[in-house]
Design an enzyme around this catalytic site. Structure first.
Site, PDB file in Angstrom:
ATOM      1  N   PRO A  34      36.637  37.168  37.851  1.00 45.86           N
ATOM      2  CA  PRO A  34      37.568  37.914  38.714  1.00 45.86           C
ATOM      3  C   PRO A  34      38.813  38.296  37.937  1.00 45.86           C
ATOM      4  CG  PRO A  34      36.852  35.883  39.779  1.00 45.86           C
ATOM      5  CD  PRO A  34      36.357  35.832  38.361  1.00 45.86           C
ATOM      6  N   GLU A  35      39.205  39.581  38.022  1.00 49.40           N
ATOM      7  CA  GLU A  35      40.340  40.060  37.234  1.00 49.40           C
ATOM      8  C   GLU A  35      41.664  39.531  37.761  1.00 49.40           C
ATOM      9  OE1 GLU A  35      40.368  44.280  36.893  1.00 49.40           O
ATOM     10  OE2 GLU A  35      38.248  44.315  36.354  1.00 49.40           O
ATOM     11  N   ASN A  36      41.701  39.326  39.087  1.00 50.80           N
ATOM     12  CA  ASN A  36      42.976  38.990  39.693  1.00 50.80           C
ATOM     13  C   ASN A  36      43.147  37.503  39.881  1.00 50.80           C
ATOM     14  OD1 ASN A  36      43.404  41.722  39.904  1.00 50.80           O
ATOM     15  ND2 ASN A  36      42.377  41.818  41.883  1.00 50.80           N
ATOM     16  N   CYS A  37      42.397  36.719  39.132  1.00 52.11           N
ATOM     17  CA  CYS A  37      42.411  35.286  39.340  1.00 52.11           C
ATOM     18  C   CYS A  37      42.865  34.611  38.059  1.00 52.11           C
ATOM     19  CB  CYS A  37      41.002  34.833  39.725  1.00 52.11           C
ATOM     20  SG  CYS A  37      40.898  33.129  40.177  1.00 52.11           S
ATOM     21  N   LEU A  38      44.033  33.989  38.087  1.00 56.27           N
ATOM     22  CA  LEU A  38      44.520  33.354  36.852  1.00 56.27           C
ATOM     23  C   LEU A  38      43.753  32.081  36.549  1.00 56.27           C
ATOM     24  CD1 LEU A  38      48.399  33.717  36.814  1.00 56.27           C
ATOM     25  CD2 LEU A  38      46.674  34.966  35.529  1.00 56.27           C
TER      26      LEU A  38
END
Lengths: 103, 121, 112
Positions: free
Chosen positions: C108-112
């Protein structure tokens, strides 16, 4: 909560719809700053400059002087209500408004 | 950052050719993933993103439609579209890929005023 | 840098974080192997969420961030399962990231 807003325009009104759009949605007490090619909105006798003249007097208009001069626009032809500013003024202006909308 | 800081993202460019359209969407999804409340306003050429049936893969561009439809799932539910921009393009709200509330210029002025941050892409 | 895992009688490429290099390589057997590498034994409860993650990706062309995953699971499987507690029990630590990995989705791109 009401807050103050400065519309920052960078593209020539003749090439880009954002000039017309920002004029359409600008509210009283807001400001409009022309930089880069957006200063072509100040070409005399164009519909863009006429439209700016018709804005309520409570809306302040600014243009970056170096961008105006760099494009050979005659200062004498500019509407009186447009304040010419330099880069330090621009920084100050951006902080004076609560937010800046860069189109 | 204050938890109730509310941002308005103005999407005013048209896909699939404008990279800004994709960037605006990425920004919205990223903000939402971090719990920053975001509203979206489609205006100018940005309203064209809402048209159904865009087969952008034919010109080798990734479609944005599926991503747009994910917005409510990511908690981005305040979606607005500029009536004037629609009319200029002969479009009517109602047949779009996601539900947006049509707003006139006065309502847009209010939206710009009442959000804490406003970003146009 | 890629590595390979062995599942389904095939060698399958994964990246250095263990995500499938090619989405098409996924099968339930591959999922079991990916999960085993993370110390998870897949149950039907896991698989239910895994299949939902794949459906999320097919629908939205995105790997879900946590918030979106909770909402989607809640919508599809009911409130009992659409909460972070339930998902954390199945996929300890970071359900969106771990679940996406086992489901064969991109990170996931938006998951740090």
């Amino acid at each position: 909560m009401r807050s103050t807003l400065l519309h920052l325009l960078r593209h020539a009104p003749q090439d880009d719809t954002h000039f017309a759009t920002s004029l359409r949605v600008i509210g009283p007490e807001q400001g409009l700053l022309l930089i880069e090619d957006a200063v072509y909105a100040l070409l005399p006798r164009t519909s863009a400059v006429n439209a700016m003249q018709l804005l309520p007097a409570s809306i302040r208009l600014f243009a970056l002087e170096s961008d105006v001069l760099a494009r050979g626009l005659a200062i004498d032809d500019l509407p009186q209500r447009v304040s010419l500013i330099d880069y330090p003024d621009m920084v100050e202006l951006c902080t004076r408004y609560d937010k800046v909308l860069s189109w | 950052m204050e938890p109730d800081l509310k941002s308005l993202l103005v999407i005013s460019r048209q896909p699939p050719t404008a990279i800004a359209a994709r960037e605006a969407l990425d920004l919205a999804l990223a903000a939402a993933a971090f719990g920053v409340p975001v509203s979206l306003l489609f205006m100018d050429a940005g309203v064209l993103q809402l048209l159904p049936g865009q087969e952008s893969t034919l010109i080798e561009q990734k479609p944005v439609a599926s991503n747009l439809q994910a917005l409510p799932m990511f908690g981005v539910e305040d979606l607005f579209v500029c009536q004037h921009s629609l009319a200029e393009r002969g479009l009517q709200p109602g047949r779009f890929i996601i539900n947006c509330k049509a707003v006139d210029s006065a309502e847009i002025a209010t939206l710009l005023e009442h959000h804490d941050q406003v970003v146009a892409l | 840098m890629t590595q390979t895992i062995h599942a389904d009688g095939r060698d399958i490429a994964v990246d250095k974080e263990g995500f499938l290099v090619s989405l098409d390589d996924w099968s339930e057997a591959v999922a079991h192997e990916l999960a085993r590498r993370e110390g998870i034994e897949l149950t039907p409860a896991h698989m239910e969420v895994i299949l939902l993650l794949r459906r999320f990706y097919q629908t939205f062309q995105l790997s879900p961030a946590m918030r979106a995953l909770v909402k989607f699971v809640g919508q599809e499987l009911g409130k009992d399962k659409g909460n972070s507690m339930y998902l954390l029990t199945l996929f300890p630590g970071s359900p969106a990231k771990l679940g996406s990995k086992i489901a064969g989705l991109p990170k996931p791109e938006n998951c740090l």
